[in-house]
Each structure stands twice: as C-alpha cells, then as structure tokens.
Design an enzyme around this catalytic site. Structure first.
Site, PDB file in Angstrom:
ATOM      1  N   HIS A  70       0.839  -1.207   0.000  1.00 56.25           N
ATOM      2  CA  HIS A  70       0.000   0.000   0.000  1.00 56.25           C
ATOM      3  C   HIS A  70       0.872   1.254   0.000  1.00 56.25           C
ATOM      4  O   HIS A  70       0.612   2.210  -0.747  1.00 56.25           O
ATOM      5  CB  HIS A  70      -0.908  -0.037   1.232  1.00 56.25           C
ATOM      6  CG  HIS A  70      -1.646   1.233   1.494  1.00 56.25           C
ATOM      7  ND1 HIS A  70      -2.939   1.444   1.077  1.00 56.25           N
ATOM      8  CD2 HIS A  70      -1.272   2.365   2.136  1.00 56.25           C
ATOM      9  CE1 HIS A  70      -3.335   2.659   1.456  1.00 56.25           C
ATOM     10  NE2 HIS A  70      -2.334   3.234   2.095  1.00 56.25           N
ATOM     11  N   GLU A  71       1.925   1.250   0.817  1.00 53.17           N
ATOM     12  CA  GLU A  71       2.782   2.429   0.913  1.00 53.17           C
ATOM     13  C   GLU A  71       3.602   2.623  -0.360  1.00 53.17           C
ATOM     14  O   GLU A  71       3.796   3.754  -0.817  1.00 53.17           O
ATOM     15  CB  GLU A  71       3.701   2.304   2.133  1.00 53.17           C
ATOM     16  CG  GLU A  71       2.966   2.251   3.471  1.00 53.17           C
ATOM     17  CD  GLU A  71       2.059   3.445   3.699  1.00 53.17           C
ATOM     18  OE1 GLU A  71       2.406   4.558   3.236  1.00 53.17           O
ATOM     19  OE2 GLU A  71       1.003   3.291   4.333  1.00 53.17           O
ATOM     20  N   HIS A  89       1.521   4.338  -3.001  1.00 51.99           N
ATOM     21  CA  HIS A  89       1.440   5.798  -2.914  1.00 51.99           C
ATOM     22  C   HIS A  89       2.530   6.441  -3.770  1.00 51.99           C
ATOM     23  O   HIS A  89       2.293   7.455  -4.450  1.00 51.99           O
ATOM     24  CB  HIS A  89       1.609   6.253  -1.457  1.00 51.99           C
ATOM     25  CG  HIS A  89       0.356   6.184  -0.643  1.00 51.99           C
ATOM     26  ND1 HIS A  89      -0.832   6.749  -1.046  1.00 51.99           N
ATOM     27  CD2 HIS A  89       0.121   5.629   0.577  1.00 51.99           C
ATOM     28  CE1 HIS A  89      -1.757   6.543  -0.116  1.00 51.99           C
ATOM     29  NE2 HIS A  89      -1.212   5.857   0.869  1.00 51.99           N
ATOM     30  N   GLU A 100      -5.916   6.981  -0.397  1.00 49.00           N
ATOM     31  CA  GLU A 100      -5.782   5.752   0.381  1.00 49.00           C
ATOM     32  C   GLU A 100      -6.475   4.587  -0.323  1.00 49.00           C
ATOM     33  O   GLU A 100      -5.941   3.475  -0.389  1.00 49.00           O
ATOM     34  CB  GLU A 100      -6.385   5.942   1.778  1.00 49.00           C
ATOM     35  CG  GLU A 100      -5.606   6.885   2.675  1.00 49.00           C
ATOM     36  CD  GLU A 100      -4.213   6.383   2.963  1.00 49.00           C
ATOM     37  OE1 GLU A 100      -4.051   5.157   3.164  1.00 49.00           O
ATOM     38  OE2 GLU A 100      -3.283   7.195   2.978  1.00 49.00           O
TER      39      GLU A 100
END
Length: 257
Positions: free
Chosen positions: A128-129, A132, A191
């Site tokens: 997920h990070e 980004h 997100e």
C-alpha cells in the site's frame, strides 16, 4: 442588520464551502497541480528520512528487519522497480504504521508487527505504501497543501485590506474549510487507490491478497478511530468493504510463490 452589511462568520462559511466545492472532482486524488518536481520530492523524502534516523532509534529485532526487507524486495520487484536502490529500515516505535518516502526509502515501525502476523499481512501494508509512490500521491499532497495555504493566505489578506471586520476570524475559518472540505477527502481517495494498487502488487508478488482483509480485521483491535469524515484514512469497516469488492480482481492476479 441591513442587507448591505456583511456578516464575517456567514462570509467565512460561504467561502469555505466554495473552496470545498471547487476541489471536489469525484474520485480524484488531487487538484491536478504539479508544483514540485520529482527531484525536489526525492530530496524532501531523503531529508525527512535523515531527520527520522536522527530522532527515532532503529529496531534491534533482526527478525523484524529481515521480514521487512524480504517482503519489500518482493513487492518492489513485482512493481517493476529496482529493489536494490531502496533502503528498508524497521524503527523502534510502537506505532502501528509503515511508510514509503520519495527518495526510495521504506520505514516500518515495530508496532505494526503486533498486527501483521504473517508476511502476507505485512505485504498488504508495505505494498500500500509503495503504491502511494507509484501513483505520485506525495506530489499531489504537497501541491494541494501548497495551493491551499497560498489561496487561504491571499483571501485573508484581501479581506483585511478591504476593511471587512473580523478578517482574522474569516481567515481561520477558511483554513478549517479547506482542511476538512478539500485536503482530507482527497487523502481518503488516495488511500483507496493505494489499497487497490497495493493489493494487485502483493498478489503479483505471490502473497495471498486475502491477507489484506485479515490484517484490517486485526487492526480493529488497535483502538477507536476518528470519524471517517475527519480522517485522512477510510474507516476500518469502509476499508474492509472496499477490499472485499477488489478481491476478485486481486485473486485473478495472484501468483502463489
């Protein structure tokens, strides 16, 4: 009060609402601005990394460090990135969090390992990070923040120069309107976008995407969250529901290792 008299609080509310509506583009993740270059962003990321290293001790838990490195390397390769160019560090802190900074830095806090019981669950967070970064969300956030601060500052100055009473109060209300009506909704969309990209990334890296839902079920034990309306992250239940909708697509991309 005559019809020609301006009420500062009503004007503040109206202007704040205009800021919020002006920035509303459905499922967009930013204002479409590009006020910082990739090189500038990478420099900012490296500077933040050095500040963190100077203020937060590195974890002594070699098992945590090894897991974080192995999971990160698999995810980076699955994303088509040069894993050897990235630095991964576990920090001695109870935060239930991780991050990937521009400048090719990945940080994981020890507290996350209390909830990421398996490598696949850890991959859900780190993927997920990384997502980004792939989607340019850091640039979007920096640009949006710069634009919002500049806009509210200019409006506050104009109101003061116009002799409108209570201009300080209006400027403060404008800041609140921009914060809760503009910046945070985009952050929630970022997100959710990172959830999707990260889910596909972990699946292609050989991690069962179902682990992302398992992780967030574990995370519910972390304590109460602020209302979704005031949060930069979707509420836990909202996030689990969104992940469940994405699961067929992620399962199709899943390549067991």
């Amino acid at each position: 009060m005559s019809s020609e008299t301006v009420c500062p609080l009503r004007l503040a509310a109206a202007l704040a609402a205009c800021l919020a509506l002006a920035g509303c583009t459905g499922n967009g993740t930013g204002l479409g601005l590009n006020l910082v270059s990739q090189d500038q962003l990478a420099d900012m990321g490296r500077q933040d990394w050095q500040r963190l290293l100077a203020t937060t001790p590195t974890s002594n838990n070699q098992s945590y460090q090894r897991r974080a490195e192995q999971v990160s390397m698999r995810l980076l390769r699955a994303a088509g990135l040069n894993a050897g160019e990235w630095e991964v560090r576990v920090f001695k802190d109870d935060q239930v969090n991780a991050f990937a900074l521009p400048g090719q830095k990945i940080g994981v806090y020890e507290g996350l390992f209390n909830y990421a019981k398996t490598d696949a669950q850890l991959a859900a967070v780190i993927g997920h990070e990384i997502a980004h970064n792939l989607q340019g969300h850091a640039a979007e956030r920096v640009s949006t923040q710069m634009a919002t601060e500049a806009g509210t500052g200019i409006l506050g100055a104009v109101l003061g120069a116009s002799g409108i009473g209570g201009s300080d109060l209006i400027a403060a209300a404008l800041g609140t309107g921009a914060q809760y009506g503009l910046i945070l909704p985009y952050s929630r969309n970022q997100e959710l976008e990172a959830d999707r990209i990260g889910l596909l990334m972990m699946a292609r890296a050989g991690y069962d995407p179902q682990a992302a839902i398992e992780l967030w079920q574990n995370m519910k034990e972390a304590g109460a969250q602020p209302p979704t309306f005031l949060s930069t992250h979707p509420g836990t239940e909202d996030r689990i529901a969104a992940l469940q909708k994405l699961m067929p697509e992620a399962k199709a991309a899943y390549k067991p290792s």
